[in-house]
Design a protein around this motif. Structure first.
Motif, PDB file in Angstrom:
ATOM      1  N   ALA A  47       7.076  44.570  48.902  1.00 14.00           N
ATOM      2  CA  ALA A  47       6.851  43.146  49.206  1.00 14.00           C
ATOM      3  C   ALA A  47       7.777  42.568  48.672  1.00 14.00           C
ATOM      4  CB  ALA A  47       5.866  42.146  48.181  1.00 14.00           C
ATOM      5  N   LYS A  48       8.751  42.114  49.799  1.00 13.52           N
ATOM      6  CA  LYS A  48      10.243  41.558  50.388  1.00 13.52           C
ATOM      7  C   LYS A  48      10.088  40.592  50.386  1.00 13.52           C
ATOM      8  CE  LYS A  48      11.359  45.569  48.738  1.00 13.52           C
ATOM      9  NZ  LYS A  48      12.235  45.897  47.570  1.00 13.52           N
ATOM     10  N   THR A  49      11.072  39.433  49.850  1.00 13.09           N
ATOM     11  CA  THR A  49      11.960  38.531  50.312  1.00 13.09           C
ATOM     12  C   THR A  49      12.649  38.800  51.892  1.00 13.09           C
ATOM     13  OG1 THR A  49      13.752  38.438  48.765  1.00 13.09           O
ATOM     14  CG2 THR A  49      11.811  37.256  48.327  1.00 13.09           C
ATOM     15  N   ALA A  50      13.067  37.677  52.793  1.00 14.37           N
ATOM     16  CA  ALA A  50      13.861  37.911  53.427  1.00 14.37           C
ATOM     17  C   ALA A  50      15.169  38.461  53.164  1.00 14.37           C
ATOM     18  CB  ALA A  50      13.705  36.796  54.280  1.00 14.37           C
ATOM     19  N   ALA A  51      15.678  37.724  51.806  1.00 21.46           N
ATOM     20  CA  ALA A  51      16.950  38.066  51.145  1.00 21.46           C
ATOM     21  C   ALA A  51      17.037  39.402  50.914  1.00 21.46           C
ATOM     22  CB  ALA A  51      17.642  37.228  50.238  1.00 21.46           C
ATOM     23  N   ASP A  52      16.438  40.103  50.343  1.00 17.08           N
ATOM     24  CA  ASP A  52      15.506  41.193  49.421  1.00 17.08           C
ATOM     25  C   ASP A  52      15.580  42.414  50.462  1.00 17.08           C
ATOM     26  OD1 ASP A  52      15.261  43.128  47.528  1.00 17.08           O
ATOM     27  OD2 ASP A  52      13.175  42.576  47.476  1.00 17.08           O
ATOM     28  N   ALA A  80       5.214  43.836  52.996  1.00 17.31           N
ATOM     29  CA  ALA A  80       5.109  42.163  53.144  1.00 17.31           C
ATOM     30  C   ALA A  80       5.626  41.726  53.403  1.00 17.31           C
ATOM     31  CB  ALA A  80       3.911  41.774  52.175  1.00 17.31           C
ATOM     32  N   VAL A  81       6.155  41.136  53.883  1.00 15.96           N
ATOM     33  CA  VAL A  81       7.028  39.886  54.498  1.00 15.96           C
ATOM     34  C   VAL A  81       7.289  38.620  54.419  1.00 15.96           C
ATOM     35  CG1 VAL A  81       8.734  41.652  54.629  1.00 15.96           C
ATOM     36  CG2 VAL A  81       7.667  41.217  56.247  1.00 15.96           C
ATOM     37  N   PRO A  82       8.215  37.699  54.361  1.00 15.86           N
ATOM     38  CA  PRO A  82       7.672  36.087  54.526  1.00 15.86           C
ATOM     39  C   PRO A  82       7.670  36.641  56.932  1.00 15.86           C
ATOM     40  CG  PRO A  82       9.525  36.482  53.527  1.00 15.86           C
ATOM     41  CD  PRO A  82       9.004  37.674  53.977  1.00 15.86           C
ATOM     42  N   TRP A  83       6.968  36.046  57.442  1.00 15.30           N
ATOM     43  CA  TRP A  83       6.675  35.466  58.640  1.00 15.30           C
ATOM     44  C   TRP A  83       8.290  35.405  59.135  1.00 15.30           C
ATOM     45  CZ3 TRP A  83       8.754  31.832  62.320  1.00 15.30           C
ATOM     46  CH2 TRP A  83       9.391  30.839  61.799  1.00 15.30           C
ATOM     47  N   SER A  84       9.234  34.922  59.427  1.00 11.76           N
ATOM     48  CA  SER A  84      10.613  34.732  59.545  1.00 11.76           C
ATOM     49  C   SER A  84      11.459  36.267  59.841  1.00 11.76           C
ATOM     50  CB  SER A  84      11.468  33.838  59.191  1.00 11.76           C
ATOM     51  OG  SER A  84      11.660  34.102  57.164  1.00 11.76           O
ATOM     52  N   SER A  85      10.940  37.505  58.895  1.00 15.48           N
ATOM     53  CA  SER A  85      11.692  38.311  58.703  1.00 15.48           C
ATOM     54  C   SER A  85      10.255  39.833  59.507  1.00 15.48           C
ATOM     55  CB  SER A  85      11.639  39.189  56.652  1.00 15.48           C
ATOM     56  OG  SER A  85      12.661  38.079  56.926  1.00 15.48           O
ATOM     57  N   ARG A  86       9.182  39.043  59.932  1.00 14.27           N
ATOM     58  CA  ARG A  86       8.844  40.354  60.200  1.00 14.27           C
ATOM     59  C   ARG A  86       9.048  41.072  61.399  1.00 14.27           C
ATOM     60  NH1 ARG A  86       2.651  41.071  60.651  1.00 14.27           N
ATOM     61  NH2 ARG A  86       2.306  42.109  62.414  1.00 14.27           N
ATOM     62  N   ILE A 110       3.188  43.050  57.399  1.00 13.76           N
ATOM     63  CA  ILE A 110       2.346  41.932  57.620  1.00 13.76           C
ATOM     64  C   ILE A 110       3.101  40.619  56.825  1.00 13.76           C
ATOM     65  CG2 ILE A 110       0.040  42.740  56.960  1.00 13.76           C
ATOM     66  CD1 ILE A 110       0.330  42.401  54.168  1.00 13.76           C
ATOM     67  N   ASP A 111       2.874  39.655  57.233  1.00 13.14           N
ATOM     68  CA  ASP A 111       3.748  38.487  56.753  1.00 13.14           C
ATOM     69  C   ASP A 111       3.068  37.359  55.868  1.00 13.14           C
ATOM     70  OD1 ASP A 111       2.386  36.530  58.827  1.00 13.14           O
ATOM     71  OD2 ASP A 111       3.333  37.972  60.244  1.00 13.14           O
ATOM     72  N   ASP A 112       3.475  36.069  55.762  1.00 15.50           N
ATOM     73  CA  ASP A 112       2.167  35.341  54.629  1.00 15.50           C
ATOM     74  C   ASP A 112       1.872  34.538  56.252  1.00 15.50           C
ATOM     75  OD1 ASP A 112       4.771  34.401  56.022  1.00 15.50           O
ATOM     76  OD2 ASP A 112       5.599  32.850  53.680  1.00 15.50           O
ATOM     77  N   VAL A 113       1.193  34.207  57.542  1.00 16.95           N
ATOM     78  CA  VAL A 113       0.668  33.226  57.992  1.00 16.95           C
ATOM     79  C   VAL A 113      -0.431  34.240  58.155  1.00 16.95           C
ATOM     80  CG1 VAL A 113       0.651  32.692  60.253  1.00 16.95           C
ATOM     81  CG2 VAL A 113       2.933  32.695  59.036  1.00 16.95           C
ATOM     82  N   GLN A 114      -1.397  33.268  57.343  1.00 20.03           N
ATOM     83  CA  GLN A 114      -2.857  33.189  57.849  1.00 20.03           C
ATOM     84  C   GLN A 114      -3.063  32.585  58.820  1.00 20.03           C
ATOM     85  OE1 GLN A 114      -4.543  34.565  55.044  1.00 20.03           O
ATOM     86  NE2 GLN A 114      -2.462  35.064  54.519  1.00 20.03           N
ATOM     87  N   GLU A 115      -3.958  33.377  59.313  1.00 20.58           N
ATOM     88  CA  GLU A 115      -5.221  32.698  60.347  1.00 20.58           C
ATOM     89  C   GLU A 115      -6.677  31.713  60.123  1.00 20.58           C
ATOM     90  OE1 GLU A 115      -6.582  34.903  63.899  1.00 20.58           O
ATOM     91  OE2 GLU A 115      -5.023  36.168  63.633  1.00 20.58           O
ATOM     92  N   ILE A 116      -6.081  30.797  60.326  1.00 21.02           N
ATOM     93  CA  ILE A 116      -7.360  29.805  59.988  1.00 21.02           C
ATOM     94  C   ILE A 116      -8.611  30.049  60.897  1.00 21.02           C
ATOM     95  CG2 ILE A 116      -8.092  27.429  59.245  1.00 21.02           C
ATOM     96  CD1 ILE A 116      -5.080  26.623  58.908  1.00 21.02           C
ATOM     97  N   SER A 117      -9.876  30.233  60.873  1.00 18.59           N
ATOM     98  CA  SER A 117     -10.747  30.590  61.553  1.00 18.59           C
ATOM     99  C   SER A 117     -11.647  28.643  61.772  1.00 18.59           C
ATOM    100  CB  SER A 117     -11.998  31.009  61.679  1.00 18.59           C
ATOM    101  OG  SER A 117     -11.970  31.671  59.999  1.00 18.59           O
TER     102      SER A 117
END
Length: 117
Positions: A47-52, A80-86, A110-117
């Motif tokens: 897992a990585k942050t955008a800056a990392d 795993a990254v934030p959605w903005s870094s995908r 994978i990013d942190d955006v979850q699908e809502i069903s």
């Protein structure tokens, strides 16, 4: 991974004392390491942050992981990254995969955006 019934999973979560940690791959320890027995395929998770994601350390770390995975064709690297870094993460893994010779490794971002069903 064909034989997931005999899968050993090791993780490097903070706060767990006395637990087996993932092995070092090169000079780096991944957040998650899973392998079947006998080892024919491996899953490495990080897992990585955008800056990392943009640091030299992360580049060298991911390159070391991919070089290890190249030893087991059909293995998987999950990042795993934030959605903005995908998009950036996906391109980075493609480039590092070519550089490491791990062209038979599955690359999953994978990013942190979850699908809502």
């Amino acid at each position: 991974m064909e034989d997931s019934q005999h899968l050993s999973v090791l993780h490097d979560l903070p706060g767990l004392i006395g637990c087996d940690k993932p092995p070092r791959l090169g000079a780096f320890r991944p957040d998650l390491y899973a392998a079947n027995a006998p080892t024919t395929a491996v899953i490495v998770g990080e897992a990585k942050t955008a800056a990392d994601l943009e640091t030299s350390h992360s580049r060298q770390q991911l390159l070391a992981f991919l070089k290890h995975l190249a030893l087991y064709p059909g293995s998987t690297l999950v990042l795993a990254v934030p959605w903005s870094s995908r998009v950036r993460a996906k391109q980075m893994l493609i480039n590092l995969s070519k550089e490491s010779g791990s062209t038979q490794t599955y690359l999953i971002v994978i990013d942190d955006v979850q699908e809502i069903s």
